[in-house]
Motif scaffolding. Structure first.
Motif, PDB file in Angstrom:
ATOM      1  N   ILE A   1       0.829  -1.212   0.000  1.00 42.61           N
ATOM      2  CA  ILE A   1       0.000   0.000   0.000  1.00 42.61           C
ATOM      3  C   ILE A   1       0.858   1.255   0.000  1.00 42.61           C
ATOM      4  O   ILE A   1       0.671   2.171  -0.811  1.00 42.61           O
ATOM      5  N   ASN A   2       1.821   1.291   0.899  1.00 39.62           N
ATOM      6  CA  ASN A   2       2.525   2.550   1.145  1.00 39.62           C
ATOM      7  C   ASN A   2       3.663   2.818   0.170  1.00 39.62           C
ATOM      8  O   ASN A   2       3.939   3.983  -0.130  1.00 39.62           O
ATOM      9  N   LEU A   3       4.304   1.789  -0.358  1.00 35.78           N
ATOM     10  CA  LEU A   3       5.265   2.020  -1.434  1.00 35.78           C
ATOM     11  C   LEU A   3       4.531   2.468  -2.696  1.00 35.78           C
ATOM     12  O   LEU A   3       4.959   3.417  -3.369  1.00 35.78           O
ATOM     13  N   SER A   4       3.413   1.816  -3.009  1.00 32.07           N
ATOM     14  CA  SER A   4       2.608   2.225  -4.171  1.00 32.07           C
ATOM     15  C   SER A   4       2.174   3.681  -4.041  1.00 32.07           C
ATOM     16  O   SER A   4       2.261   4.455  -4.999  1.00 32.07           O
ATOM     17  N   SER A   5       1.712   4.052  -2.862  1.00 28.72           N
ATOM     18  CA  SER A   5       1.229   5.419  -2.634  1.00 28.72           C
ATOM     19  C   SER A   5       2.367   6.432  -2.722  1.00 28.72           C
ATOM     20  O   SER A   5       2.198   7.517  -3.295  1.00 28.72           O
ATOM     21  N   ALA A   6       3.520   6.076  -2.149  1.00 29.52           N
ATOM     22  CA  ALA A   6       4.663   6.990  -2.193  1.00 29.52           C
ATOM     23  C   ALA A   6       5.162   7.170  -3.632  1.00 29.52           C
ATOM     24  O   ALA A   6       5.548   8.277  -4.027  1.00 29.52           O
ATOM     25  N   LEU A   7       5.140   6.109  -4.428  1.00 29.66           N
ATOM     26  CA  LEU A   7       5.525   6.231  -5.838  1.00 29.66           C
ATOM     27  C   LEU A   7       4.520   7.089  -6.604  1.00 29.66           C
ATOM     28  O   LEU A   7       4.894   7.911  -7.447  1.00 29.66           O
ATOM     29  N   ALA A   8       3.231   6.914  -6.289  1.00 32.01           N
ATOM     30  CA  ALA A   8       2.203   7.741  -6.924  1.00 32.01           C
ATOM     31  C   ALA A   8       2.366   9.203  -6.545  1.00 32.01           C
ATOM     32  O   ALA A   8       2.168  10.102  -7.375  1.00 32.01           O
ATOM     33  N   ALA A   9       2.749   9.455  -5.296  1.00 30.43           N
ATOM     34  CA  ALA A   9       2.989  10.833  -4.851  1.00 30.43           C
ATOM     35  C   ALA A   9       4.212  11.433  -5.539  1.00 30.43           C
ATOM     36  O   ALA A   9       4.354  12.654  -5.618  1.00 30.43           O
ATOM     37  N   SER A  10       5.081  10.554  -6.066  1.00 25.11           N
ATOM     38  CA  SER A  10       6.263  10.997  -6.824  1.00 25.11           C
ATOM     39  C   SER A  10       5.953  11.106  -8.321  1.00 25.11           C
ATOM     40  O   SER A  10       6.865  11.125  -9.143  1.00 25.11           O
ATOM     41  N   GLU A  11       4.665  11.144  -8.632  1.00 27.86           N
ATOM     42  CA  GLU A  11       4.167  11.354  -9.998  1.00 27.86           C
ATOM     43  C   GLU A  11       4.471  10.182 -10.933  1.00 27.86           C
ATOM     44  O   GLU A  11       4.623  10.355 -12.137  1.00 27.86           O
ATOM     45  N   ARG A  12       4.550   8.977 -10.354  1.00 32.44           N
ATOM     46  CA  ARG A  12       4.595   7.763 -11.169  1.00 32.44           C
ATOM     47  C   ARG A  12       3.198   7.165 -11.227  1.00 32.44           C
ATOM     48  O   ARG A  12       2.465   7.194 -10.236  1.00 32.44           O
TER      49      ARG A  12
END
Length: 256
Positions: A21-32
């Motif tokens: 959940i949180n790696l996916s979210s952090a990557l999404a927050a990095s505009e991936r």
């Protein structure tokens, strides 16, 4: 082209779904652009993002068993760049139904092939077992991240998991590799935590992530609110550690 990564460990309670959940979210927050695939019948990754996959007939079970198109099953999340392919309670019976399906190990790989280049990363949250669903994930991905709890028994289970990955690589997915080993539930006050860190560094110096995921109350609370920790409490040590992990993950990619 999308890169598919499975978060896998046959031992439960090691921070696997929390990491997914949180790696996916952090990557999404990095505009991936990220797709999180919940392949666990417990559906914790789905509920942790505020989605009830059992509430409709559009989830990973329908995709794998009923050949439902992915566009019908993928759902939005609170982060614009993060999409979710939810799980549902029906997935618990998928193991039995998959047994008699041709190319049963490659059902997920075939389904994800519909996506082409729509995502930068596809992250799969696997069940806490070395099951046919997990084998599907290992056949669909190019690499795996192994969350490892900072406890002695976790080291014992790591050997069995690496043997399974080796067998899948030899027989089903020659491209499969270890993306990284992530140490979770780290307690800097505990000598055993430091011993586990040193032991893993000694045996897997290239694979271990520098970022350590701490024991953190906010990480445990966030799923009950249906939010990743960066939306629940971005200033918490848990949120900051996963943001740091995303930075380290992306920096490794840029070096390759």
């Amino acid at each position: 082209m999308s890169e598919t990564i499975a978060i896998v460990n046959q031992k439960g309670g090691v921070g696997k779904t929390t990491t997914a959940i949180n790696l996916s979210s952090a990557l999404a927050a990095s505009e991936r652009k990220v797709l999180l695939v919940d392949l666990d019948p417990q559906a914790n990754a789905s509920s942790g993002l505020g989605v009830n996959g059992s509430a409709s007939n559009a989830n990973i079970y329908q995709v794998l068993i009923k050949n439902l198109g992915l566009d019908s099953a993928i759902q939005d999340t609170a982060l614009p760049a993060l999409k979710l392919l939810p799980s549902g309670e029906e997935l618990a019976g998928a193991e039995i139904e998959l047994v008699n399906i041709p190319n049963r190990e490659f059902r997920l790989k075939t389904a994800l092939g519909q996506l082409k280049d729509r995502f930068d990363y596809i992250i799969i949250d696997c069940p806490p077992s070395l099951s046919l669903l997990t084998v599907n994930a290992l056949c669909a991905c190019s690499s795996v991240i192994v969350p490892l709890q900072c406890e002695y028994y976790s080291l014992e289970g790591l050997g069995r998991l690496l043997q399974t990955i080796k067998l899948v690589k030899e027989r089903l997915n020659p491209a499969l590799r270890i993306e990284g080993i992530l140490l979770t539930m780290f307690d800097r006050r505990n000598n055993l935590s430091w011993q586990v860190v040193e032991e893993v560094k000694k045996h897997f110096p290239e694979q271990i992530y520098r970022t350590l995921i701490p024991r953190n109350v906010r990480l445990g609370e966030a799923p009950s609110f249906g939010k990743p920790v960066i939306l629940y409490d971005i200033n918490s040590p848990g949120a900051q550690s996963y943001l740091e992990l995303a930075r380290e993950f992306l920096a490794r990619k840029e070096k390759k």
